[in-house]
Design a protein around this motif. Structure first.
Motif, PDB file in Angstrom:
ATOM      1  N   TYR A  31      -3.352 -13.438 -66.537  1.00 56.30           N
ATOM      2  CA  TYR A  31      -3.740 -14.000 -65.238  1.00 56.30           C
ATOM      3  C   TYR A  31      -2.612 -13.738 -64.248  1.00 56.30           C
ATOM      4  CZ  TYR A  31      -6.900 -16.637 -68.278  1.00 56.30           C
ATOM      5  OH  TYR A  31      -7.832 -16.988 -69.211  1.00 56.30           O
ATOM      6  N   TYR A  33      -1.182 -13.777 -60.018  1.00 53.45           N
ATOM      7  CA  TYR A  33      -1.313 -14.520 -58.760  1.00 53.45           C
ATOM      8  C   TYR A  33      -0.335 -13.985 -57.721  1.00 53.45           C
ATOM      9  CZ  TYR A  33      -3.243 -17.883 -62.101  1.00 53.45           C
ATOM     10  OH  TYR A  33      -3.972 -18.485 -63.100  1.00 53.45           O
ATOM     11  N   TYR A  35       1.399 -15.852 -54.245  1.00 52.83           N
ATOM     12  CA  TYR A  35       1.603 -17.000 -53.370  1.00 52.83           C
ATOM     13  C   TYR A  35       2.547 -16.548 -52.258  1.00 52.83           C
ATOM     14  CZ  TYR A  35      -0.317 -20.329 -56.783  1.00 52.83           C
ATOM     15  OH  TYR A  35      -1.144 -21.023 -57.634  1.00 52.83           O
ATOM     16  N   VAL A  43       4.594 -23.561 -50.006  1.00 55.91           N
ATOM     17  CA  VAL A  43       4.159 -22.412 -50.796  1.00 55.91           C
ATOM     18  C   VAL A  43       2.632 -22.472 -50.863  1.00 55.91           C
ATOM     19  CG1 VAL A  43       4.241 -21.310 -53.061  1.00 55.91           C
ATOM     20  CG2 VAL A  43       6.279 -22.458 -52.158  1.00 55.91           C
ATOM     21  N   PHE A  45      -1.184 -20.685 -51.952  1.00 54.83           N
ATOM     22  CA  PHE A  45      -1.931 -19.789 -52.820  1.00 54.83           C
ATOM     23  C   PHE A  45      -2.602 -18.700 -51.989  1.00 54.83           C
ATOM     24  CE2 PHE A  45      -4.681 -18.441 -56.176  1.00 54.83           C
ATOM     25  CZ  PHE A  45      -5.952 -18.298 -55.630  1.00 54.83           C
ATOM     26  N   SER A  48      -5.884 -15.041 -56.949  1.00 54.18           N
ATOM     27  CA  SER A  48      -5.730 -14.962 -58.398  1.00 54.18           C
ATOM     28  C   SER A  48      -6.532 -13.769 -58.906  1.00 54.18           C
ATOM     29  CB  SER A  48      -6.164 -16.251 -59.080  1.00 54.18           C
ATOM     30  OG  SER A  48      -7.516 -16.547 -58.769  1.00 54.18           O
ATOM     31  N   ARG A  95       0.365 -15.679 -65.951  1.00 56.71           N
ATOM     32  CA  ARG A  95       0.145 -16.664 -67.023  1.00 56.71           C
ATOM     33  C   ARG A  95      -0.470 -15.955 -68.200  1.00 56.71           C
ATOM     34  NH1 ARG A  95      -3.624 -20.862 -66.791  1.00 56.71           N
ATOM     35  NH2 ARG A  95      -4.747 -19.810 -65.125  1.00 56.71           N
ATOM     36  N   ALA A  98      -5.139 -19.908 -70.045  1.00 54.54           N
ATOM     37  CA  ALA A  98      -5.536 -20.969 -69.138  1.00 54.54           C
ATOM     38  C   ALA A  98      -4.662 -22.218 -69.299  1.00 54.54           C
ATOM     39  CB  ALA A  98      -6.992 -21.325 -69.379  1.00 54.54           C
ATOM     40  N   TYR A 102       2.682 -21.161 -65.492  1.00 54.81           N
ATOM     41  CA  TYR A 102       3.003 -19.987 -64.676  1.00 54.81           C
ATOM     42  C   TYR A 102       4.440 -19.541 -64.933  1.00 54.81           C
ATOM     43  CZ  TYR A 102      -0.780 -20.722 -61.189  1.00 54.81           C
ATOM     44  OH  TYR A 102      -1.969 -20.840 -60.515  1.00 54.81           O
ATOM     45  N   PHE A 104       6.953 -17.432 -62.447  1.00 58.96           N
ATOM     46  CA  PHE A 104       7.054 -16.854 -61.104  1.00 58.96           C
ATOM     47  C   PHE A 104       8.161 -15.807 -61.056  1.00 58.96           C
ATOM     48  CE2 PHE A 104       4.383 -19.227 -58.184  1.00 58.96           C
ATOM     49  CZ  PHE A 104       4.057 -20.363 -58.915  1.00 58.96           C
TER      50      PHE A 104
ATOM     51  N   SER B   3      -3.763 -32.353 -51.511  1.00 61.88           N
ATOM     52  CA  SER B   3      -2.553 -32.135 -50.727  1.00 61.88           C
ATOM     53  C   SER B   3      -1.394 -32.810 -51.437  1.00 61.88           C
ATOM     54  CB  SER B   3      -2.700 -32.679 -49.306  1.00 61.88           C
ATOM     55  OG  SER B   3      -2.820 -34.076 -49.322  1.00 61.88           O
ATOM     56  N   VAL B   4      -0.209 -32.328 -51.168  1.00 62.16           N
ATOM     57  CA  VAL B   4       1.002 -32.867 -51.777  1.00 62.16           C
ATOM     58  C   VAL B   4       2.007 -33.151 -50.675  1.00 62.16           C
ATOM     59  CG1 VAL B   4       2.906 -32.397 -53.365  1.00 62.16           C
ATOM     60  CG2 VAL B   4       0.607 -31.541 -53.885  1.00 62.16           C
ATOM     61  N   TYR B  36       8.622 -27.867 -59.860  1.00 65.43           N
ATOM     62  CA  TYR B  36       9.298 -26.583 -59.987  1.00 65.43           C
ATOM     63  C   TYR B  36      10.645 -26.660 -59.279  1.00 65.43           C
ATOM     64  CZ  TYR B  36       5.139 -24.186 -61.707  1.00 65.43           C
ATOM     65  OH  TYR B  36       4.070 -23.779 -62.479  1.00 65.43           O
ATOM     66  N   LEU B  44      10.609 -19.425 -58.897  1.00 61.87           N
ATOM     67  CA  LEU B  44      10.250 -20.817 -59.152  1.00 61.87           C
ATOM     68  C   LEU B  44      10.223 -21.034 -60.663  1.00 61.87           C
ATOM     69  CD1 LEU B  44       7.353 -20.954 -56.576  1.00 61.87           C
ATOM     70  CD2 LEU B  44       9.494 -22.230 -56.411  1.00 61.87           C
ATOM     71  N   LEU B  46       9.591 -23.723 -63.848  1.00 62.23           N
ATOM     72  CA  LEU B  46       8.937 -24.989 -64.185  1.00 62.23           C
ATOM     73  C   LEU B  46       9.943 -25.966 -64.779  1.00 62.23           C
ATOM     74  CD1 LEU B  46       6.226 -26.541 -64.428  1.00 62.23           C
ATOM     75  CD2 LEU B  46       6.044 -25.598 -66.736  1.00 62.23           C
ATOM     76  N   LYS B  49       5.799 -30.898 -66.478  1.00 62.70           N
ATOM     77  CA  LYS B  49       4.407 -30.976 -66.070  1.00 62.70           C
ATOM     78  C   LYS B  49       3.745 -32.184 -66.705  1.00 62.70           C
ATOM     79  CE  LYS B  49       2.983 -27.861 -69.777  1.00 62.70           C
ATOM     80  NZ  LYS B  49       2.604 -26.480 -70.131  1.00 62.70           N
ATOM     81  N   GLY B 100     -10.240 -22.664 -66.059  1.00 62.66           N
ATOM     82  CA  GLY B 100      -9.095 -22.087 -66.739  1.00 62.66           C
ATOM     83  C   GLY B 100      -8.634 -20.793 -66.141  1.00 62.66           C
ATOM     84  N   ILE B 101      -9.513 -20.107 -65.468  1.00 63.81           N
ATOM     85  CA  ILE B 101      -9.109 -18.815 -64.916  1.00 63.81           C
ATOM     86  C   ILE B 101      -8.119 -19.006 -63.787  1.00 63.81           C
ATOM     87  CG2 ILE B 101      -9.932 -16.863 -63.575  1.00 63.81           C
ATOM     88  CD1 ILE B 101     -12.459 -16.878 -65.203  1.00 63.81           C
ATOM     89  N   ASN B 102      -8.333 -19.993 -62.982  1.00 57.94           N
ATOM     90  CA  ASN B 102      -7.561 -20.079 -61.747  1.00 57.94           C
ATOM     91  C   ASN B 102      -6.386 -21.035 -61.839  1.00 57.94           C
ATOM     92  OD1 ASN B 102      -9.183 -18.213 -60.496  1.00 57.94           O
ATOM     93  ND2 ASN B 102     -10.708 -19.753 -60.042  1.00 57.94           N
ATOM     94  N   TYR B 103      -6.693 -22.325 -62.019  1.00 61.28           N
ATOM     95  CA  TYR B 103      -5.628 -23.323 -62.002  1.00 61.28           C
ATOM     96  C   TYR B 103      -4.647 -23.040 -60.881  1.00 61.28           C
ATOM     97  CZ  TYR B 103      -7.011 -25.356 -66.457  1.00 61.28           C
ATOM     98  OH  TYR B 103      -7.691 -25.984 -67.464  1.00 61.28           O
ATOM     99  N   LYS B 104      -5.157 -22.790 -59.677  1.00 60.33           N
ATOM    100  CA  LYS B 104      -4.241 -22.521 -58.584  1.00 60.33           C
ATOM    101  C   LYS B 104      -3.458 -23.786 -58.277  1.00 60.33           C
ATOM    102  CE  LYS B 104      -7.462 -23.580 -54.876  1.00 60.33           C
ATOM    103  NZ  LYS B 104      -8.264 -23.024 -53.768  1.00 60.33           N
ATOM    104  N   LEU B 105      -2.260 -23.583 -57.779  1.00 60.93           N
ATOM    105  CA  LEU B 105      -1.352 -24.680 -57.484  1.00 60.93           C
ATOM    106  C   LEU B 105      -1.338 -24.950 -55.983  1.00 60.93           C
ATOM    107  CD1 LEU B 105       1.652 -23.587 -59.740  1.00 60.93           C
ATOM    108  CD2 LEU B 105      -0.003 -25.388 -60.208  1.00 60.93           C
ATOM    109  N   PHE B 107       1.153 -26.763 -53.405  1.00 65.48           N
ATOM    110  CA  PHE B 107       2.553 -27.172 -53.387  1.00 65.48           C
ATOM    111  C   PHE B 107       2.860 -28.124 -52.237  1.00 65.48           C
ATOM    112  CE2 PHE B 107       4.901 -24.488 -56.374  1.00 65.48           C
ATOM    113  CZ  PHE B 107       3.980 -23.506 -56.685  1.00 65.48           C
TER     114      PHE B 107
END
Lengths: 113, 117
Positions: A31, A33, A35, A43, A45, A48, A95, A98, A102, A104, B3-4, B36, B44, B46, B49, B100-105, B107
């Protein structure tokens, strides 16, 4: 420890020019990405990529952007006609699965003048 | 949409002092939470988590974070910091429903921790 490698670390380009940002993900990862982080902002996205196609893209990722994994090792981000507002730090990530975290890269700082 | 919020853009502390970096998130569903760290001129990395289970999560370099669902917070703590902890710290959230494919973050804006001697 395996790393995600990004080149160049810093690129300066003129507005309207095409740029290609390069990334070498970790070899067994599936996978991929991109960003970006505009100076002083979050940061964000961009896109993907899985199984040789885009799986999701943000509203930022318009027709000026494209991604490619041309040879099974590199993962590139192309901006066709750069604008001043494309100036940012671009991070590549990969990645393995799933449920795996990540990794980076160190980022490419793109400056559009 | 998620949002964070990282309330502090900069946190200066003295060496060996405790530190807490604050993170609040906004989401109507259960989320995955991450911290991160970015050292100068590096990517970045980790730190830790939270996916499920115990609300107190321990990470690398002596950091820990506590997930508080009622306060929608995930604050990062370290009881005694070192000069080498000077870095930018990012809180991030991911929606497990995104698949599972994406799990975009998503930030936060980051907190610059500066540890002074």
């Amino acid at each position: 420890e395996p790393e995600v490698t990004q080149t160049p670390s810093h690129q300066v380009t003129q507005m309207g020019q095409e740029v290609i940002l390069r990334c070498v993900p970790i070899s067994n990862h599936l996978y991929f990405y991109w960003y970006r982080q505009i100076l002083g902002q979050k940061v964000e996205f961009l896109v993907s990529f899985y199984n040789n196609e885009i799986s999701e893209k943000s509203e930022i990722f318009d027709d000026q952007f494209s991604v490619e994994r041309p040879d099974g090792s590199n993962f590139t981000l192309k901006i066709r006609s750069t604008k001043l507002e494309d100036s940012a730090m671009y991070f590549c990530a990969s990645r393995w699965s799933a449920n795996y975290g990540y990794t980076f890269g160190s980022g490419t700082r793109l400056t559009v003048v | 949409a998620q949002s964070v919020t990282q309330l502090d853009s900069q946190v200066p502390v003295f060496e060996e002092a405790p530190v807490e970096l604050r993170c609040n998130y906004s989401s109507s569903v259960s989320v995955y939470l991450f911290w991160y760290v970015q050292y100068p001129n590096q990517g970045l990395q980790l730190l830790l988590k939270y996916l499920s289970g115990s609300t107190l999560v321990k990470g690398i370099n002596g950091f820990e974070a506590e997930f508080n669902k009622s306060q929608t917070s995930f604050h990062l703590r370290k009881p005694s910091v070192h000069i080498s902890d000077t870095a930018e710290y990012f809180c991030a959230v991911s929606d497990p429903r995104s698949g599972g494919i994406n799990y975009k973050l998503t930030f936060g804006k980051g907190t610059l921790l500066t540890v002074n001697p």
